[in-house]
Design a protein around this motif. Structure first.
Motif, short mmCIF file in Angstrom:
data_model
loop_
_atom_site.label_atom_id
_atom_site.label_comp_id
_atom_site.label_asym_id
_atom_site.label_seq_id
_atom_site.Cartn_x
_atom_site.Cartn_y
_atom_site.Cartn_z
N ALA A 178 42.35 8.02 -40.02
CA ALA A 178 42.47 9.48 -40.15
C ALA A 178 42.61 10.14 -38.79
O ALA A 178 43.38 11.10 -38.62
CB ALA A 178 41.23 10.03 -40.88
N LEU A 179 41.89 9.61 -37.82
CA LEU A 179 41.96 10.17 -36.47
C LEU A 179 43.35 9.97 -35.87
O LEU A 179 43.94 10.88 -35.29
CB LEU A 179 40.89 9.51 -35.58
CG LEU A 179 40.91 9.85 -34.10
CD1 LEU A 179 40.73 11.35 -33.87
CD2 LEU A 179 39.81 9.07 -33.36
N SER A 180 43.88 8.76 -36.04
CA SER A 180 45.19 8.45 -35.49
C SER A 180 46.26 9.35 -36.12
O SER A 180 47.12 9.89 -35.42
CB SER A 180 45.50 6.97 -35.74
OG SER A 180 46.74 6.64 -35.17
N ALA A 181 46.17 9.55 -37.42
CA ALA A 181 47.13 10.42 -38.12
C ALA A 181 47.00 11.86 -37.63
O ALA A 181 48.00 12.57 -37.43
CB ALA A 181 46.91 10.34 -39.63
N ALA A 182 45.77 12.31 -37.43
CA ALA A 182 45.55 13.68 -36.95
C ALA A 182 46.15 13.86 -35.56
O ALA A 182 46.76 14.90 -35.26
CB ALA A 182 44.05 14.00 -36.94
N LEU A 183 46.00 12.85 -34.71
CA LEU A 183 46.56 12.94 -33.36
C LEU A 183 48.09 12.92 -33.41
O LEU A 183 48.75 13.64 -32.65
CB LEU A 183 46.02 11.81 -32.48
CG LEU A 183 44.52 11.91 -32.15
CD1 LEU A 183 44.02 10.62 -31.50
CD2 LEU A 183 44.23 13.11 -31.25
N ASP A 184 48.63 12.09 -34.31
CA ASP A 184 50.10 12.08 -34.48
C ASP A 184 50.62 13.47 -34.80
O ASP A 184 51.66 13.89 -34.34
CB ASP A 184 50.50 11.16 -35.66
CG ASP A 184 50.38 9.68 -35.31
OD1 ASP A 184 50.33 9.37 -34.11
OD2 ASP A 184 50.34 8.87 -36.25
N ASP A 185 49.88 14.17 -35.63
CA ASP A 185 50.27 15.52 -36.06
C ASP A 185 50.05 16.53 -34.91
O ASP A 185 50.92 17.35 -34.60
CB ASP A 185 49.40 15.89 -37.27
CG ASP A 185 49.81 17.21 -37.91
OD1 ASP A 185 50.65 17.92 -37.33
OD2 ASP A 185 49.25 17.54 -38.97
N ALA A 186 48.89 16.43 -34.27
CA ALA A 186 48.48 17.49 -33.33
C ALA A 186 49.17 17.40 -31.97
O ALA A 186 49.54 18.43 -31.39
CB ALA A 186 46.97 17.43 -33.14
N LEU A 187 49.33 16.21 -31.44
CA LEU A 187 49.80 16.08 -30.04
C LEU A 187 51.15 16.75 -29.81
O LEU A 187 51.28 17.54 -28.86
CB LEU A 187 49.83 14.61 -29.63
CG LEU A 187 48.45 14.01 -29.31
CD1 LEU A 187 48.50 12.49 -29.33
CD2 LEU A 187 47.94 14.51 -27.96
N ASP A 223 36.66 6.59 -29.03
CA ASP A 223 36.77 7.13 -27.67
C ASP A 223 38.04 6.63 -26.99
O ASP A 223 38.77 7.40 -26.35
CB ASP A 223 35.55 6.73 -26.83
CG ASP A 223 34.26 7.36 -27.34
OD1 ASP A 223 34.33 8.30 -28.16
OD2 ASP A 223 33.18 6.90 -26.91
N GLU A 224 38.29 5.33 -27.13
CA GLU A 224 39.48 4.73 -26.50
C GLU A 224 40.75 5.38 -27.07
O GLU A 224 41.67 5.70 -26.33
CB GLU A 224 39.53 3.21 -26.78
CG GLU A 224 38.36 2.41 -26.24
CD GLU A 224 38.40 2.23 -24.73
OE1 GLU A 224 39.52 2.28 -24.16
OE2 GLU A 224 37.33 2.08 -24.12
N LEU A 225 40.76 5.54 -28.38
CA LEU A 225 41.95 6.09 -29.04
C LEU A 225 42.22 7.51 -28.56
O LEU A 225 43.35 7.85 -28.18
CB LEU A 225 41.74 6.06 -30.57
CG LEU A 225 42.88 6.59 -31.43
CD1 LEU A 225 44.14 5.74 -31.25
CD2 LEU A 225 42.47 6.58 -32.91
N VAL A 226 41.21 8.35 -28.57
CA VAL A 226 41.41 9.75 -28.18
C VAL A 226 41.81 9.83 -26.70
O VAL A 226 42.76 10.54 -26.35
CB VAL A 226 40.14 10.59 -28.45
CG1 VAL A 226 40.33 12.01 -27.91
CG2 VAL A 226 39.84 10.63 -29.95
N LEU A 227 41.12 9.10 -25.85
CA LEU A 227 41.44 9.16 -24.41
C LEU A 227 42.85 8.65 -24.16
O LEU A 227 43.63 9.28 -23.44
CB LEU A 227 40.42 8.33 -23.62
CG LEU A 227 39.01 8.94 -23.53
CD1 LEU A 227 38.01 7.91 -22.99
CD2 LEU A 227 39.01 10.19 -22.65
N ASP A 228 43.20 7.52 -24.78
CA ASP A 228 44.53 6.95 -24.54
C ASP A 228 45.64 7.87 -25.05
O ASP A 228 46.65 8.06 -24.38
CB ASP A 228 44.66 5.57 -25.21
CG ASP A 228 43.96 4.48 -24.42
OD1 ASP A 228 43.68 4.72 -23.22
OD2 ASP A 228 43.70 3.42 -24.99
N ARG A 229 45.44 8.42 -26.23
CA ARG A 229 46.50 9.26 -26.80
C ARG A 229 46.66 10.56 -26.02
O ARG A 229 47.76 11.02 -25.80
CB ARG A 229 46.22 9.53 -28.28
CG ARG A 229 46.20 8.27 -29.15
CD ARG A 229 47.58 7.63 -29.32
NE ARG A 229 48.52 8.52 -29.94
CZ ARG A 229 48.63 8.72 -31.26
NH1 ARG A 229 47.88 8.04 -32.10
NH2 ARG A 229 49.51 9.57 -31.74
#
Ligand SMILES: [Zn+2]
Length: 268
Positions: A178-187, A223-229
């Motif tokens: 869900a986090l990865s999908a949200a970042l795909d949308d938001a970034l 944490d890794e996912l958010v920081l990396d993205r």
């Protein structure tokens, strides 16, 4: 420091945020009541912490820390405040243990100094970021994402630009998806110069207020996912702690320390 993440001279004590910074974001009447200890009974109940001069000082220093971390992030890529993330404070309300909205103030200060303009807030505290949504909702250069337990505080919400409601008991795999999908949308929508990451410890399975079921390994992956993205998008990243209510405070510290280590690894 005990883990070797930071040297003593790298951990700084922030100055209290000047009232003028807070006045640029919050309602003056609210600030007067906070400053003078004259919050109404309803406001005191909503805040959930007993008023004291020390509480106000702590709140101002937490904001000072987020401003310092955000400025550091602009210069060095990442920065972290070992506090802050008080996302339930809105323009004219201070509730849910939150006096001032440090992220909204930090963004305002960065903009006034010409250090950043566009922002993305990634709020991974288990509670919905209603105060941040209140303050940044109408801001076309700020995008707010909140991932939170669907059946958790606050029960009357102010919508973020993107809200992700998670069922009680959600574990690592579904959360990270869900986090990865949200970042795909938001970034791409945010095109942010500066990202604020609220790395709440309260989605942890042992949290008293969390209702989700992330393991410590899952939180590290988060944490890794958010920081990396965020860094991969070209944004600078300011990390703040937000909530954590483990039965044994050492578990919360453990989670926060792992976040700090992930930030420190990106400074080299
Ligand atoms: Zn929380």
């Amino acid at each position: 420091m005990a883990d070797g993440t930071a040297r003593a001279d790298e951990v700084l004590e922030p100055d209290p945020a000047p009232w003028a910074w807070l006045e640029a974001v919050h309602d003056r009447g609210l600030l007067e009541r906070i400053r003078g200890g004259t919050l109404t009974l309803r406001e005191r109940r909503g805040l959930g912490l007993p008023w004291s001069a020390e509480l106000v000082e702590r709140g101002r220093r937490a904001v000072g820390g987020s401003v310092a971390a955000a400025r550091f992030a602009v210069e060095h890529g990442v920065g972290m405040n070992l506090g802050g993330g008080t996302h339930h404070a809105g323009r004219d309300f201070a509730r849910g243990y939150c006096l001032f909205n440090d992220v909204a103030v930090a963004l305002r200060v960065l903009r006034s100094e010409g250090l950043a303009e566009r922002a993305l807030v990634v709020d991974c505290d288990v509670h919905q970021g209603d105060g941040t949504a209140d303050l940044l909702g109408g801001d076309p250069a700020a995008f707010t994402v909140s991932l939170h337990g669907a059946r958790n505080y606050p029960f009357q919400r102010i919508p973020s630009d993107l809200d992700v409601d998670l069922a009680s008991g959600t574990g690592d795999e579904a959360y990270l998806e869900a986090l990865s999908a949200a970042l795909d949308d938001a970034l791409p929508r945010a095109e942010a110069d500066i990202g604020f990451f609220l790395a709440g410890a309260d989605p942890w399975e042992g949290d008293r207020l969390g209702r989700l079921a992330l393991t410590k390994a899952g939180l590290r992956a988060r944490d890794e996912l958010v920081l990396d993205r965020l860094l991969g998008s070209g944004a600078r990243v300011c990390v703040v702690l937000a909530g954590g209510y483990a039965e044994d405070v050492r578990d919360t510290v453990d989670i926060n320390a792992a976040t700090a280590a992930a930030v420190a690894r990106r400074l080299c």
